[in-house]
Design a protein around this motif. Structure first.
Motif, PDB file in Angstrom:
ATOM      1  N   ASN A 211       0.826  -1.217   0.000  1.00 30.44           N
ATOM      2  CA  ASN A 211       0.000   0.000   0.000  1.00 30.44           C
ATOM      3  C   ASN A 211       0.861   1.269   0.000  1.00 30.44           C
ATOM      4  O   ASN A 211       0.523   2.263   0.630  1.00 30.44           O
ATOM      5  CB  ASN A 211      -0.935  -0.017   1.210  1.00 30.44           C
ATOM      6  N   CYS A 212       1.986   1.175  -0.718  1.00 29.17           N
ATOM      7  CA  CYS A 212       2.977   2.261  -0.661  1.00 29.17           C
ATOM      8  C   CYS A 212       2.964   3.163  -1.879  1.00 29.17           C
ATOM      9  O   CYS A 212       2.698   2.714  -2.994  1.00 29.17           O
ATOM     10  CB  CYS A 212       4.386   1.675  -0.617  1.00 29.17           C
ATOM     11  N   ILE A 213       3.344   4.395  -1.641  1.00 28.37           N
ATOM     12  CA  ILE A 213       3.737   5.292  -2.728  1.00 28.37           C
ATOM     13  C   ILE A 213       5.243   5.465  -2.567  1.00 28.37           C
ATOM     14  O   ILE A 213       5.711   5.922  -1.516  1.00 28.37           O
ATOM     15  CB  ILE A 213       3.002   6.634  -2.620  1.00 28.37           C
ATOM     16  N   TYR A 214       5.984   5.044  -3.575  1.00 24.18           N
ATOM     17  CA  TYR A 214       7.451   5.129  -3.496  1.00 24.18           C
ATOM     18  C   TYR A 214       7.940   6.475  -3.992  1.00 24.18           C
ATOM     19  O   TYR A 214       7.342   7.071  -4.890  1.00 24.18           O
ATOM     20  CB  TYR A 214       8.090   4.003  -4.321  1.00 24.18           C
ATOM     21  N   LEU A 215       9.065   6.909  -3.415  1.00 23.60           N
ATOM     22  CA  LEU A 215       9.641   8.181  -3.845  1.00 23.60           C
ATOM     23  C   LEU A 215      10.024   8.118  -5.324  1.00 23.60           C
ATOM     24  O   LEU A 215      10.060   9.117  -6.003  1.00 23.60           O
ATOM     25  CB  LEU A 215      10.873   8.523  -2.999  1.00 23.60           C
ATOM     26  N   LYS A 216      10.304   6.908  -5.797  1.00 22.66           N
ATOM     27  CA  LYS A 216      10.742   6.787  -7.195  1.00 22.66           C
ATOM     28  C   LYS A 216       9.598   6.500  -8.166  1.00 22.66           C
ATOM     29  O   LYS A 216       9.832   6.390  -9.358  1.00 22.66           O
ATOM     30  CB  LYS A 216      11.816   5.706  -7.299  1.00 22.66           C
ATOM     31  N   ASP A 217       8.372   6.385  -7.680  1.00 16.51           N
ATOM     32  CA  ASP A 217       7.241   6.149  -8.594  1.00 16.51           C
ATOM     33  C   ASP A 217       7.181   7.234  -9.671  1.00 16.51           C
ATOM     34  O   ASP A 217       7.318   8.424  -9.353  1.00 16.51           O
ATOM     35  CB  ASP A 217       5.914   6.154  -7.823  1.00 16.51           C
ATOM     36  N   ASP A 218       6.981   6.811 -10.918  1.00 19.56           N
ATOM     37  CA  ASP A 218       6.898   7.834 -11.973  1.00 19.56           C
ATOM     38  C   ASP A 218       5.520   8.501 -11.941  1.00 19.56           C
ATOM     39  O   ASP A 218       4.625   8.078 -11.209  1.00 19.56           O
ATOM     40  CB  ASP A 218       7.224   7.249 -13.354  1.00 19.56           C
ATOM     41  N   GLU A 219       5.380   9.534 -12.759  1.00 19.74           N
ATOM     42  CA  GLU A 219       4.180  10.355 -12.721  1.00 19.74           C
ATOM     43  C   GLU A 219       2.905   9.528 -12.900  1.00 19.74           C
ATOM     44  O   GLU A 219       1.924   9.690 -12.183  1.00 19.74           O
ATOM     45  CB  GLU A 219       4.294  11.417 -13.824  1.00 19.74           C
ATOM     46  N   LYS A 220       2.986   8.585 -13.864  1.00 22.48           N
ATOM     47  CA  LYS A 220       1.798   7.786 -14.171  1.00 22.48           C
ATOM     48  C   LYS A 220       1.438   6.839 -13.021  1.00 22.48           C
ATOM     49  O   LYS A 220       0.269   6.725 -12.627  1.00 22.48           O
ATOM     50  CB  LYS A 220       2.091   6.972 -15.450  1.00 22.48           C
ATOM     51  N   THR A 221       2.454   6.186 -12.488  1.00 21.14           N
ATOM     52  CA  THR A 221       2.224   5.252 -11.377  1.00 21.14           C
ATOM     53  C   THR A 221       1.634   5.982 -10.176  1.00 21.14           C
ATOM     54  O   THR A 221       0.685   5.515  -9.542  1.00 21.14           O
ATOM     55  CB  THR A 221       3.563   4.598 -10.966  1.00 21.14           C
ATOM     56  N   LEU A 222       2.215   7.152  -9.882  1.00 17.60           N
ATOM     57  CA  LEU A 222       1.732   7.934  -8.742  1.00 17.60           C
ATOM     58  C   LEU A 222       0.253   8.275  -8.939  1.00 17.60           C
ATOM     59  O   LEU A 222      -0.567   8.105  -8.032  1.00 17.60           O
ATOM     60  CB  LEU A 222       2.576   9.209  -8.605  1.00 17.60           C
ATOM     61  N   LYS A 223      -0.072   8.722 -10.154  1.00 16.02           N
ATOM     62  CA  LYS A 223      -1.463   9.101 -10.423  1.00 16.02           C
ATOM     63  C   LYS A 223      -2.405   7.902 -10.252  1.00 16.02           C
ATOM     64  O   LYS A 223      -3.450   8.000  -9.606  1.00 16.02           O
ATOM     65  CB  LYS A 223      -1.576   9.676 -11.830  1.00 16.02           C
ATOM     66  N   GLN A 224      -1.973   6.765 -10.812  1.00 13.82           N
ATOM     67  CA  GLN A 224      -2.801   5.557 -10.684  1.00 13.82           C
ATOM     68  C   GLN A 224      -3.045   5.187  -9.227  1.00 13.82           C
ATOM     69  O   GLN A 224      -4.158   4.831  -8.839  1.00 13.82           O
ATOM     70  CB  GLN A 224      -2.103   4.364 -11.352  1.00 13.82           C
ATOM     71  N   LYS A 225      -1.982   5.262  -8.434  1.00 10.04           N
ATOM     72  CA  LYS A 225      -2.119   4.890  -7.020  1.00 10.04           C
ATOM     73  C   LYS A 225      -3.081   5.832  -6.300  1.00 10.04           C
ATOM     74  O   LYS A 225      -3.870   5.404  -5.472  1.00 10.04           O
ATOM     75  CB  LYS A 225      -0.751   4.899  -6.329  1.00 10.04           C
ATOM     76  N   ILE A 226      -2.979   7.103  -6.621  1.00  9.29           N
ATOM     77  CA  ILE A 226      -3.861   8.067  -5.951  1.00  9.29           C
ATOM     78  C   ILE A 226      -5.306   7.867  -6.389  1.00  9.29           C
ATOM     79  O   ILE A 226      -6.229   7.853  -5.579  1.00  9.29           O
ATOM     80  CB  ILE A 226      -3.381   9.506  -6.210  1.00  9.29           C
ATOM     81  N   MET A 227      -5.496   7.659  -7.707  1.00 12.35           N
ATOM     82  CA  MET A 227      -6.857   7.517  -8.215  1.00 12.35           C
ATOM     83  C   MET A 227      -7.537   6.248  -7.698  1.00 12.35           C
ATOM     84  O   MET A 227      -8.750   6.176  -7.671  1.00 12.35           O
ATOM     85  CB  MET A 227      -6.860   7.538  -9.750  1.00 12.35           C
ATOM     86  N   SER A 228      -6.749   5.239  -7.312  1.00 12.43           N
ATOM     87  CA  SER A 228      -7.401   4.027  -6.796  1.00 12.43           C
ATOM     88  C   SER A 228      -7.339   3.928  -5.277  1.00 12.43           C
ATOM     89  O   SER A 228      -7.571   2.861  -4.710  1.00 12.43           O
ATOM     90  CB  SER A 228      -6.809   2.783  -7.458  1.00 12.43           C
ATOM     91  N   MET A 229      -7.067   5.058  -4.626  1.00  7.97           N
ATOM     92  CA  MET A 229      -7.017   5.038  -3.158  1.00  7.97           C
ATOM     93  C   MET A 229      -8.380   4.733  -2.548  1.00  7.97           C
ATOM     94  O   MET A 229      -9.420   5.100  -3.082  1.00  7.97           O
ATOM     95  CB  MET A 229      -6.541   6.404  -2.623  1.00  7.97           C
ATOM     96  N   TYR A 230      -8.299   4.089  -1.415  1.00 10.42           N
ATOM     97  CA  TYR A 230      -9.483   3.830  -0.591  1.00 10.42           C
ATOM     98  C   TYR A 230      -9.988   5.173  -0.068  1.00 10.42           C
ATOM     99  O   TYR A 230      -9.198   6.062   0.230  1.00 10.42           O
ATOM    100  CB  TYR A 230      -9.030   2.926   0.565  1.00 10.42           C
ATOM    101  N   THR A 231     -11.320   5.330   0.001  1.00 11.76           N
ATOM    102  CA  THR A 231     -11.821   6.583   0.605  1.00 11.76           C
ATOM    103  C   THR A 231     -12.852   6.234   1.685  1.00 11.76           C
ATOM    104  O   THR A 231     -12.590   5.396   2.519  1.00 11.76           O
ATOM    105  CB  THR A 231     -12.445   7.530  -0.449  1.00 11.76           C
TER     106      THR A 231
END
Ligand code: TRP
Length: 360
Positions: A211-231
């Protein structure tokens, strides 16, 4: 007058690239402290500690030595200002635990709440490695070998510091000296950052939970992770009232967004309080919240990512940096080791009193 002690030591296990939890929990603070210019700082890649539950998989650790180094440089640690070294190449860090372990009882180790939880998470049961159980002792060596006064860490490391302080006080009392220094933790400024939740809303961002966001995640990966976050699972339609408490999107906004971010990306709210109020009242959709969070996070992580890519171009130089700093760290800690041996009374070959009493 005793010289003021401004020594900092901290470290990370190289079992994976570093993530946002590491960043808000400790890395950010380290960089701030470094940049005050007031401290002697040591940051350690804790490969020995990583081996305590990865003895059969050293390749995982090898793979991550330079990854973690890159993360350090990417967030702004500078090798000229902060000593970045490798734990396994410091002899004091394997020898001191041998002496310290005689000062700690099994029942004391078993009471350590962080260890208890880690044992449960790893399902060790009867197969618990001795080295894992005793890593708090090794961690006390890490800190005391450098006479560190300050240890920037997340909340989960407080039991390790308590253990280290107990060892220091026993050692100094039993061996009638004041060689070892009692360390104190430096915690993150706000409680959200003390234990950052994962993107799944779980209690902690952790590699093993995925369930991590890595410092090295690229722009697309970061966006995907945020968009699929639990709310908030009860917030089904946009018009429904929502909960911000325990909602990881809002927890991250609490940790990372500023009023300037609102002015730039979401000017219909002045600040987070206004946005939260709307979400709780109903009428604000999760999509919109996540899009805003994505803007905030991209802005924060883009420069880190760019620096990381720059440093990754010369891995030979990275290895050189580590090697040089490790040699320096070794000198510092060898001095403590020599004093510890003298205090215990096992420095037979150089001890005039021993020679006078037993040899002459
Ligand atoms: N236990 C720490 C962690 O898991 C890593 C660590 C090893 C450390 N030695 C240390 C932290 C000494 C502070 C001081 O994150």
């Amino acid at each position: 007058m005793e010289k003021e002690n401004n020594i900092i030591l901290t470290g990370d296990r190289p079992t994976g690239a570093l993530h946002l939890g590491h960043y808000v929990g400790s890395l950010k603070k380290r960089v701030q402290l470094q940049n005050t210019g007031k401290y002697d700082a040591f940051v350690m890649i804790a490969d020995l500690q990583a081996l305590t539950d990865n003895a059969e998989n050293p390749e995982k650790i090898r793979q991550n030595i330079l990854e973690v180094t890159l993360d350090y440089l990417a967030v702004g640690l500078e090798p000229d200002k902060t000593n970045l070294f490798v734990q396994s190449h410091i002899p004091a860090l394997t020898e001191l635990p041998m002496y310290y372990s005689n000062l700690v009882t099994m029942s004391r180790l078993e009471r350590n709440p962080t260890i208890k939880q880690e044992i449960k998470m790893r399902n060790f049961e009867r197969n618990l490695p001795v080295g894992f159980m005793t890593y708090p002792i090794s961690q006390a060596a890490d800190i005391t070998a450098f006479r560190a006064k300050y240890v920037p860490v997340g909340e989960d490391q407080l039991p390790m510091l308590e253990q280290a302080r107990e060892i220091v006080s026993s050692f100094n009392r039993i061996y009638k000296c004041d060689i070892l220094v009692e360390p104190e933790a430096i915690l993150p400024d706000n409680s959200t950052c003390n234990r950052l939740v994962g993107t799944d809303g779980g209690t902690k961002m952790s590699k093993s939970l995925g369930n991590c966001i890595y410092l090295k995640d690229d722009e697309k990966t970061l966006k995907q992770k945020i968009m699929s976050m639990y709310t908030d699972p009860t917030h089904i339609n946009v018009a429904d009232p929502g909960h911000t408490e325990g909602n990881p999107v809002f927890i991250y906004l609490e940790a990372f967004s500023t009023d300037e971010h609102f002015a730039e990306y979401l000017p219909e709210y002045k600040n987070l309080a206004e946005m939260k109020e709307h979400y709780e009242r109903g009428g604000l959709g999760d999509m919109k919240c996540k899009k805003f969070l994505n803007c905030v996070m991209q802005e924060m992580l883009a420069p880190i990512r760019t620096r990381r890519e720059e440093f990754a171009k010369d891995k030979g130089e990275l290895l050189n940096i580590l090697k040089k700093s490790t040699e320096k760290a070794r000198e510092v800690s060898d001095e403590t080791l020599a004093q510890v041996r003298r205090a215990i009374g096992i420095d037979y070959f150089n001890d005039a009193e021993f020679i006078e009493k037993f040899v002459k």
